[in-house]
Design an enzyme around this catalytic site. Structure first.
Site, short mmCIF file in Angstrom:
data_model
loop_
_atom_site.label_atom_id
_atom_site.label_comp_id
_atom_site.label_asym_id
_atom_site.label_seq_id
_atom_site.Cartn_x
_atom_site.Cartn_y
_atom_site.Cartn_z
N ASP A 102 48.12 23.23 46.62
CA ASP A 102 46.93 22.76 45.77
C ASP A 102 45.55 23.16 46.24
O ASP A 102 44.41 23.39 45.72
CB ASP A 102 47.07 21.61 44.99
CG ASP A 102 47.97 21.45 44.09
OD1 ASP A 102 47.66 22.37 43.20
OD2 ASP A 102 48.99 20.66 43.80
N CYS A 121 52.13 19.60 54.31
CA CYS A 121 53.42 19.76 53.55
C CYS A 121 53.46 20.86 52.23
O CYS A 121 54.33 21.09 51.64
CB CYS A 121 53.78 18.53 52.67
SG CYS A 121 52.54 17.99 51.62
N HIS A 174 54.81 26.63 41.50
CA HIS A 174 56.14 25.81 41.46
C HIS A 174 57.27 26.39 41.41
O HIS A 174 58.43 26.13 41.74
CB HIS A 174 55.85 24.65 40.48
CG HIS A 174 54.98 23.25 41.03
ND1 HIS A 174 53.70 23.08 40.61
CD2 HIS A 174 55.10 22.61 42.17
CE1 HIS A 174 53.25 22.09 41.34
NE2 HIS A 174 54.12 21.81 42.55
N GLU A 199 44.38 17.37 48.68
CA GLU A 199 44.52 18.75 47.98
C GLU A 199 43.27 19.14 47.23
O GLU A 199 43.42 20.02 46.72
CB GLU A 199 45.74 18.23 46.89
CG GLU A 199 46.80 17.79 47.18
CD GLU A 199 47.98 17.61 46.08
OE1 GLU A 199 48.79 18.47 45.96
OE2 GLU A 199 47.76 16.32 45.63
#
Ligand code: PEP
Ligand code: MG
Length: 454
Positions: free
Chosen positions: A337, A384, A71, A313
């Site tokens: 993920d 995404c 992140h 994910e």
């Protein structure tokens, strides 16, 4: 020169400010009075640290830890900061006040460069600026390959300001609003009214384009300090995403109510993170149905067709994709993920950074399988995660049949340019070849071999 993993930005020059981890809580003390461009050198950073950088003239940072799809790296890309991670010994080699060149493309850090080196880098920077200006002509153009295959290209956002960047860069909607930021930048929970206002303003900016709001993905590496979440031994396998939403259904309900109310002003979609079973989708839908009843009773307008989608994910979600594709209104593959959980490799751990790769055949087969399930049910499917902006993967994603891609707002135009220069006819046979591959390296060579023939 030191080398690490270039994860974001371009090439910047600035003065070194070296901070130990414990000094990061006092950024004001070390950065406030500085006016020159700063390149921060520190052992480790969190997302919460980096969010604060926009108050200071920080142009880039270097850490000893971190991975490409952490992140931290994603946020650096979104904030247009140049970042080089996993530079062992950076704290020893750099002294406060050193003049630095930081190359986020190649992953290099040049300490006290000679004049000739500075001049060479200045030429590269000039060329990169010219390239940036050139691709601005693609704002408003279709995201279509040379042989006519089109996708919807959207942007990933963290806040209202990013929605503006999506529009400036010609994004066709918001493919992922990571709403964690709404919760982490404050001292208490955002109210329904506060959230409603933010969503409504984003709707105004997006002017009828789709806005996908992912409900709070708390947990994992998104602790929210004031929620006093339980310490977990394995937070990425713990009470994260939808699991936390069920534990604190009050927070989930408030957010869904705000989204539903805002849906009277724009084309919203709700996206649920971290699902591993159909029961979770059904339970979330039941909660949303109850909120709709409440709104009906209160005569509050909302979009009755508001789609509810699922993030894919986890491997469990991949192998239930046929069911998810039947029951959900759309699926969105979160490759960051998905890669981490498929390979059981922490996305932020530099020791195993080589293992963590969306080129892993198991990850690519998972994406292919999910898209196939969606095609069968006519359910829209998007990507995404960071794989959506990976030029090497684009031909494959098109051939699988993905409908939408969502990338960082700053990557929209570049991705569009790459797509517009693709001719899928030149990739005939690649899907068959991919089936025979069993390692990350083989996949990379295969992708490169196909592009090399062009
Ligand atoms: C993902 O996992 O791919 C994703 C888009 O979500 P995040 O990066 O926020 O975990
Ligand atoms: Mg995710």
């Amino acid at each position: 020169m030191l080398s690490g993993m270039g994860v974001s930005g371009r090439i910047v020059m600035g003065t070194a400010v070296k901070l130990e981890s414990e000094q990061l809580s006092e950024l004001d003390k070390y950065l406030e009075r500085t006016e020159e461009d700063i390149i921060l050198i520190t052992p480790e950073l969190t997302v919460q640290d980096v969010i604060k950088f926009d108050r200071y003239p920080v142009v880039g940072f270097v850490t000893e830890t971190g991975g490409f799809n952490s992140h931290l790296a994603i946020l650096a890309r979104r904030m247009e900061l140049t970042a080089v991670l996993s530079v062992p010994g950076c704290m020893d080699f750099v002294t406060d006040g050193d003049y630095l060149i930081l190359d986020g493309i190649e992953g290099n850090l040049v300490v006290n460069p000679r004049r000739i080196t500075i001049e060479n880098y200045q030429k590269i920077i000039q060329k990169l600026c010219e390239d940036d200006n050139r691709i601005r002509s693609l704002v408003g153009k279709d995201t279509v390959t040379k042989d006519g295959f089109q996708v919807c290209l959207m942007g990933n956002i963290d806040n209202e300001t990013d929605a503006g960047k999506v529009c400036e860069n010609g994004g066709e909607g918001v493919g992922l609003f990571r709403t964690e930021n709404l919760y982490t930048v404050r001292e208490s929970l955002p109210t329904e009214e506060e959230q409603f206002e933010i969503y409504r303003k984003i709707a105004e900016k997006m002017d009828g384009k789709p806005i996908t709001i992912r409900t709070l993905d708390a947990g994992g590496d998104h602790p929210i300090s004031y929620l006093e979440m339980e310490q977990e031994e394995n937070p990425f396998l713990g009470c994260r995403g939808i699991r936390y939403s069920f534990r604190r259904s009050d927070i989930f309900k408030t957010q869904c109510r705000a989204i539903l109310r805002a849906s009277a002003y724009g084309k919203f979609r709700i996206l649920l993170p971290m699902l591993s079973s159909l029961a979770e989708l059904r339970r979330a839908r039941t909660i949303i149905a109850l909120i709709r009843e409440e709104l009906d009773q209160q005569k509050i307008a909302y979009d009755r067709e508001l789609p509810v989608g699922v993030m894919i994910e986890t491997p469990a979600a991949v192998w239930l994709a046929d069911h998810f594709a039947k029951e959900a209104d759309f699926l969105s593959i979160g490759t960051n993920d998905l890669t981490q959980y498929t390979i059981a490799a922490d996305r932020g751990n530099k020791q195993i950074a080589k293992l963590y790769s969306h080129y892993h055949p198991a990850v690519l087969r998972s994406i292919e399988h999910v898209v196939k399930c969606c095609r069968k049910e006519n359910t829209p499917v998007s990507i995404c995660g960071e794989a959506a902006g990976d030029a090497r993967l684009l031909p494959l994603l098109f051939l699988y049949g993905v409908d939408e891609l969502s990338v960082s707002p700053t990557a929209i135009l570049q991705t569009r340019q790459q797509i517009r220069s693709l001719d899928l006819r030149q990739y005939r046979g690649i899907l068959a070849s991919m089936n025979n591959l069993s390692t990350i390296e083989e996949t990379e060579s295969c992708l490169d071999a196909f592009s090399a023939t062009i």
